[in-house]
Motif scaffolding. Structure first.
Motif, PDB file in Angstrom:
ATOM      1  N   ALA A  17      39.300  32.891  43.824  1.00 33.93           N
ATOM      2  CA  ALA A  17      40.737  32.216  43.812  1.00 33.93           C
ATOM      3  C   ALA A  17      41.603  33.130  42.933  1.00 33.93           C
ATOM      4  N   SER A  18      41.044  34.052  42.073  1.00 28.28           N
ATOM      5  CA  SER A  18      41.560  34.676  41.040  1.00 28.28           C
ATOM      6  C   SER A  18      41.066  36.185  40.634  1.00 28.28           C
ATOM      7  N   GLY A  19      42.089  36.859  39.807  1.00 32.82           N
ATOM      8  CA  GLY A  19      41.241  37.811  39.195  1.00 32.82           C
ATOM      9  C   GLY A  19      40.615  38.968  40.143  1.00 32.82           C
ATOM     10  N   ILE A  20      39.449  39.561  39.900  1.00 31.72           N
ATOM     11  CA  ILE A  20      38.916  40.469  40.658  1.00 31.72           C
ATOM     12  C   ILE A  20      38.318  39.953  41.743  1.00 31.72           C
ATOM     13  N   GLY A  21      37.958  38.573  41.984  1.00 29.82           N
ATOM     14  CA  GLY A  21      37.704  37.959  43.167  1.00 29.82           C
ATOM     15  C   GLY A  21      38.801  38.071  44.233  1.00 29.82           C
ATOM     16  N   ALA A  22      39.940  37.628  43.865  1.00 27.95           N
ATOM     17  CA  ALA A  22      41.065  37.777  44.490  1.00 27.95           C
ATOM     18  C   ALA A  22      41.342  39.072  45.007  1.00 27.95           C
ATOM     19  N   ALA A  23      41.389  39.987  44.166  1.00 26.54           N
ATOM     20  CA  ALA A  23      41.850  41.633  44.533  1.00 26.54           C
ATOM     21  C   ALA A  23      40.711  41.733  45.474  1.00 26.54           C
ATOM     22  N   LEU A  24      39.567  41.644  45.339  1.00 31.38           N
ATOM     23  CA  LEU A  24      38.607  41.998  46.111  1.00 31.38           C
ATOM     24  C   LEU A  24      38.621  41.533  47.723  1.00 31.38           C
ATOM     25  N   THR A  25      39.160  40.105  47.715  1.00 32.62           N
ATOM     26  CA  THR A  25      39.303  39.541  48.935  1.00 32.62           C
ATOM     27  C   THR A  25      40.337  40.035  49.884  1.00 32.62           C
ATOM     28  N   LEU A  26      41.676  40.394  49.234  1.00 30.51           N
ATOM     29  CA  LEU A  26      42.730  40.950  49.966  1.00 30.51           C
ATOM     30  C   LEU A  26      42.521  42.357  50.226  1.00 30.51           C
TER      31      LEU A  26
END
Length: 276
Positions: A17-26
């Protein structure tokens, strides 16, 4: 192992939902991956999932899960298998922080942090391992930290968890060699909200701890999460076993090897010079 190709592959990401996880997702969405997004923040997860669909993800499913609850995640793995056929990439990214010295921190809070930062990594990997073993070229990414390389004071709980992730990842890589790739990541100062959202050890009536966390975020956490995500994805593609992100983290990594018993004294002297 061959280079990892993301298009059409099912990628499971915790802390999405945020941070590195969100950046990886996108970033993975642009690569036409199938995305399985996990976080306890339902609203944030929904926002990131919608962006991923707009960008071009082949398929997206979201799962609101609190990784601190001690679940074995077998039900989650079964749901992913039923919906997507199984996982090709597992990214254990979710993490939390805790302020205070070992003397100040309660065992309850210490256990909470270990549950999210270490035990959830182990539980998720155990639950999804049968799927990963059945999918040719599968891969696991475990996010450790700069504090999985060095051990500063006032970070005993966090350091314990991140050194644990490092050891778990290295041993797992050796066990799964030739079957499933494993990358352990040691990020340095990535611009996320982990410091400002850290659990406090006591009352912060005057806002001192919150102000210190905000200042630390401003000064020390400077690399955009998108750049960290780019490096992680490149490491997965090339099956890199170990990734250290940021110049400061790389310097610390070298220093620990050169002076394993004295590195903190060296770091303290350098910090003192900066503050003069």
């Amino acid at each position: 192992m061959d280079r990892f190709a993301f298009a059409g592959r099912t990628c499971v990401i915790t802390g999405a939902a945020s941070g590195i996880g969100a950046a990886l997702t996108l970033d993975l969405a642009k690569r036409r991956a199938v995305l399985v997004l996990i976080d306890r923040d339902a609203e944030g997860l929904a926002r990131v999932a919608e962006l991923a669909r707009e960008i071009g993800a082949k398929e997206v499913s979201t799962h609101v899960v609190d990784l601190s609850d001690g679940g074995d995640r077998l039900d989650l793995a079964a749901e992913v298998a039923a919906r997507h056929g199984g996982a090709d990439l597992l990214v254990n990214n979710a993490g939390v922080a805790l302020s205070g010295t070992f003397e100040q921190v309660s065992l309850k809070d210490f256990d909470w942090l270990l549950e999210v930062n270490l035990h959830a990594v182990i539980r998720m990997t155990k639950a999804f391992l049968p799927q990963l073993l059945s999918r040719p070229g599968a891969h696991v990414v475990n996010i450790s930290s700069l504090f999985g390389l060095i051990a500063p004071p006032t970070q005993v709980a966090y350091v314990t968890s991140k050194y644990g992730v490092r050891g778990f990842s290295e041993a797992l890589r050796h066990e799964l060699a030739g079957k499933v790739g494993v990358t352990v990541v040691h990020p340095g100062g990535i611009r996320t909200n982990i410091a400002t959202s850290a659990r406090l050890t006591g009352a912060d009536e005057d806002g001192t701890q919150a102000a210190q966390a905000a200042e630390f975020t401003r000064k020390a956490l400077t690399m955009p999460p998108e750049e960290a995500a780019r490096q992680i994805i490149a490491a997965v593609q090339s099956r890199k076993p170990r990734l250290v992100i940021t110049r400061a983290a790389k310097l610390a990594d070298v220093l620990v090897r050169v002076a394993p018993a004295r590195y903190w004294n060296v770091i303290q002297r350098q910090l003192a010079k900066r503050n003069m």
